[in-house]
Design an enzyme around this catalytic site. Structure first.
Site, PDB file in Angstrom:
ATOM      1  N   GLY A 290     -10.763  10.737  12.982  1.00 32.68           N
ATOM      2  CA  GLY A 290     -11.648  11.665  13.689  1.00 32.68           C
ATOM      3  C   GLY A 290     -12.758  10.970  14.438  1.00 32.68           C
TER       4      GLY A 290
ATOM      5  N   GLY B 255     -16.647  11.862  16.357  1.00 30.22           N
ATOM      6  CA  GLY B 255     -17.719  12.828  16.539  1.00 30.22           C
ATOM      7  C   GLY B 255     -18.698  12.375  17.590  1.00 30.22           C
TER       8      GLY B 255
ATOM      9  N   SER C 121     -17.315   7.586  14.227  1.00 28.61           N
ATOM     10  CA  SER C 121     -15.863   7.635  14.068  1.00 28.61           C
ATOM     11  C   SER C 121     -15.558   7.605  12.572  1.00 28.61           C
ATOM     12  CB  SER C 121     -15.197   6.451  14.764  1.00 28.61           C
ATOM     13  OG  SER C 121     -15.485   6.448  16.149  1.00 28.61           O
ATOM     14  N   VAL C 122     -14.482   8.274  12.172  1.00 24.95           N
ATOM     15  CA  VAL C 122     -14.145   8.374  10.755  1.00 24.95           C
ATOM     16  C   VAL C 122     -12.784   7.730  10.513  1.00 24.95           C
ATOM     17  CG1 VAL C 122     -13.831   9.912   8.774  1.00 24.95           C
ATOM     18  CG2 VAL C 122     -15.470  10.516  10.576  1.00 24.95           C
TER      19      VAL C 122
ATOM     20  N   LYS D 158     -17.227   6.889   7.465  1.00 22.69           N
ATOM     21  CA  LYS D 158     -17.839   7.377   8.702  1.00 22.69           C
ATOM     22  C   LYS D 158     -18.715   6.265   9.284  1.00 22.69           C
ATOM     23  CE  LYS D 158     -20.542  11.314  10.410  1.00 22.69           C
ATOM     24  NZ  LYS D 158     -21.160  12.603  10.011  1.00 22.69           N
TER      25      LYS D 158
ATOM     26  N   ASP E  19     -25.385  22.660  12.681  1.00 21.04           N
ATOM     27  CA  ASP E  19     -24.160  22.399  13.449  1.00 21.04           C
ATOM     28  C   ASP E  19     -22.919  22.839  12.675  1.00 21.04           C
ATOM     29  OD1 ASP E  19     -22.746  21.591  15.687  1.00 21.04           O
ATOM     30  OD2 ASP E  19     -22.594  19.505  15.055  1.00 21.04           O
TER      31      ASP E  19
END
Length: 550
Positions: A246, A248, A252-253, A268, A376
């Site tokens: 993933g 964001g 990055s994850v 993360k 969020d």
């Protein structure tokens, strides 16, 4: 003869009449979400055929009667969100058929009865947010931390390691204490000398190396193990793109295995070249250091390294969530032939996901350590484990409220607001410079709730020219609900376009209730939105009633 009494979600007041417990064949009694007060009648013990009793979200007080344990057929007991006092009756441990016990959000005191650990069919137990104290039992259901909720009880200790409770203290005798003191004094002196030698030796080594990482963990470092950069690099195969799961706004994850454990983790890594990324890292650290809830993504450790050439590295390590995030679950799954295909999410799964998220948000907004605003909330920040339990994550924009002051967790001395949230999910008041508030989180929650049942993103191309997902639901809810909900649910609920909605299909009432909650959360004015305590209580009632009926 009356078997099912449901008078929930009204404005009824007064006391629960003792006569209803004398009805011989009564199976289900639901008086939740009213304004009932007074004590729970001791005559409840007469209801030998009672399977489900729910009195959530009232103003019931006094002790929980011991006679409740005489209801030998009970499977579901829901007494949450009242003002019950006293201890949890040990007699509840004699109800061998009990599956669910919820006594959360009351003023209960004393220990958790050991007898509850003997119940073989108990599937879930929620005793959170009371004043319970003493050692947590370790038998039966208490060995499974995923179905036990005891947060918000400062006096509890011990129990299964997975519950992360403080150890129970043991008071030694005065003579033993004196001996231990002398031994401890010697140990401290020796340890101090050894530590000083290690520090001096370490400084010498550091000066002799061209490149070395130094770990500077956040303030929760005493709770979590330190992890160097090299371990994270090894765990993620050098932060390989094949491990990337993933991306964001600031990070990055990567998926990986740490400490040679069987369980996988999500690493993360913050892109510190992006403006605001470092602030996001510290915001998330400060947000998570005091948070502990089963519906928040569990953090394992952190890494904050600085090399001799001045390059920084910052990362957070979380438990890996095998089912991914809710956004991918809803929209990104493809079948074996590569054609687009939505995941098959049942009505119960959707309801349970929203209940989980509501519980997490209620904890953030109303826990006794203060008010946390997530800022969020959206499907990509809702992660799911193997059991489809939802966990809220990504606290990079979170804010902590102290009275009317809003503190940025990335810089606790700052009270700036800045741009909050994501388009489609951010509350309308943020667009005009409105202050950070829990009401804005409620709005985001409402949008996610509508999305999961409609199967449409709030940024869908159809939502334009003043038409939003909220407005679309409002104008369609009464007469055209079949046309707007996810087609998967139409089949599951056995709806058809030719039959009036009020006359056909099981669970339609529950669906309408869920959508109504979403609309109550997304009112334009923040002042008239319901709060997350109300939301969580109502969703629990709706979901539980649906499960019982189906």
């Amino acid at each position: 003869m009356l078997q099912y009494l449901d008078i929930s979600s009204n404005n009824l007041d007064g006391k629960i009449p003792m006569e209803i417990f004398k009805i011989p064949a009564i199976n289900i009694i639901n008086v939740s979400f009213n304004n009932l007060h007074g004590q729970l009648p001791t005559s409840i013990g007469n209801a030998k055929q009672l399977i489900n009793f729910a009195s959530s979200s009232n103003k019931l007080s006094g002790d929980i009667p011991n006679s409740l344990g005489d209801c030998e057929s009970l499977e579901y007991i829901e007494l949450d969100s009242n003002i019950f006092i006293g201890s949890i009756p040990t007699s509840l441990g004699h109800i061998t058929s009990l599956k669910v016990l919820n006594c959360s959000t009351n003023n209960l005191t004393g220990p958790i009865p050991i007898t509850l650990g003997n119940l073989q069919y108990l599937e879930k137990i929620d005793l959170s947010f009371n004043n319970l104290k003493g050692e947590v039992p370790t038998k039966g259901i208490f060995r499974n931390a995923t179905v036990v909720w005891i947060d918000g009880n400062k006096g509890l200790c011990g129990g299964a390691l997975e519950l992360h409770m403080p150890a129970c203290s043991i008071m030694p005798s005065s003579s033993t204490r004196h001996k231990k003191y002398l031994v401890l004094e010697g140990v401290i002196l020796t340890a101090s000398m050894v530590s000083l030698a290690i520090v001096i030796f370490g400084l010498i080594l550091w000066r002799g190396k061209h490149k070395r990482e130094s770990i500077s963990l956040p303030s929760f470092s005493t709770t979590f193990p330190k992890v160097p950069f090299n371990d994270l690099a090894r765990a993620t195969q050098g932060f390989s793109t094949s491990n990337l799961i993933g991306n964001g706004r600031y990070s990055s994850v990567y998926q990986g295995k740490l400490f040679e454990e069987e369980n996988e983790v999500a690493v993360k890594v913050f892109n510190l070249e992006t403006r605001g990324a470092q602030k996001s890292f510290f915001a998330e650290c400060n947000a998570l250091k005091n948070l502990r809830h089963h519906n928040l993504v569990p953090i394992r450790t952190a890494c904050s390294s600085t090399y001799s050439n001045g390059i920084d590295f910052k990362a957070l390590v979380y438990e890996f969530m095998p089912r991914g995030d809710l956004h991918k679950l809803l929209y990104s799954t493809r079948d074996s032939e590569g054609s687009s295909k939505l995941n098959l999410l049942t009505m119960t799964q959707r309801m349970s996901i929203m209940v989980d998220v509501a519980d997490a948000m209620e904890y953030l907004h109303h826990n006794n350590q203060g008010t946390m605003v997530h800022c969020d909330l959206k499907p990509s920040n809702i992660l799911l484990d193997d059991n489809m339990t939802a966990h809220v994550g990504d606290f990079g924009l979170a804010r902590f409220k102290v009275g009317s002051t809003v503190l940025s967790l990335g810089n606790p001395n700052s009270s700036s607001v800045g741009l909050m949230g994501t388009i489609g999910y951010a509350a309308p008041e943020y667009a005009s410079g409105g202050q950070v508030s829990t009401a804005a989180d409620v709005y985001s929650f409402g949008v996610v709730l509508l999305e999961i049942f409609l199967g449409r993103r709030p940024t869908d191309d159809m939502f334009k020219d003043g038409l939003s997902i909220v407005k679309f639901t409002e104008i369609s809810l009464r007469d055209r609900v079949i046309e707007i909900i996810d087609p998967q649910l139409i089949q599951e609920l056995e709806l058809c376009h030719d039959t009036p909605i009020g006359l056909n299909g099981k669970g339609v009432c529950s669906l309408l209730c869920m959508l109504n909650i979403g609309l109550c959360c997304t009112k334009t004015s923040p002042g008239i939105r319901i709060n997350m305590q109300e939301v969580a209580a109502k969703l629990h009632g709706i979901r539980d009633a649906y499960i019982i009926e189906n």
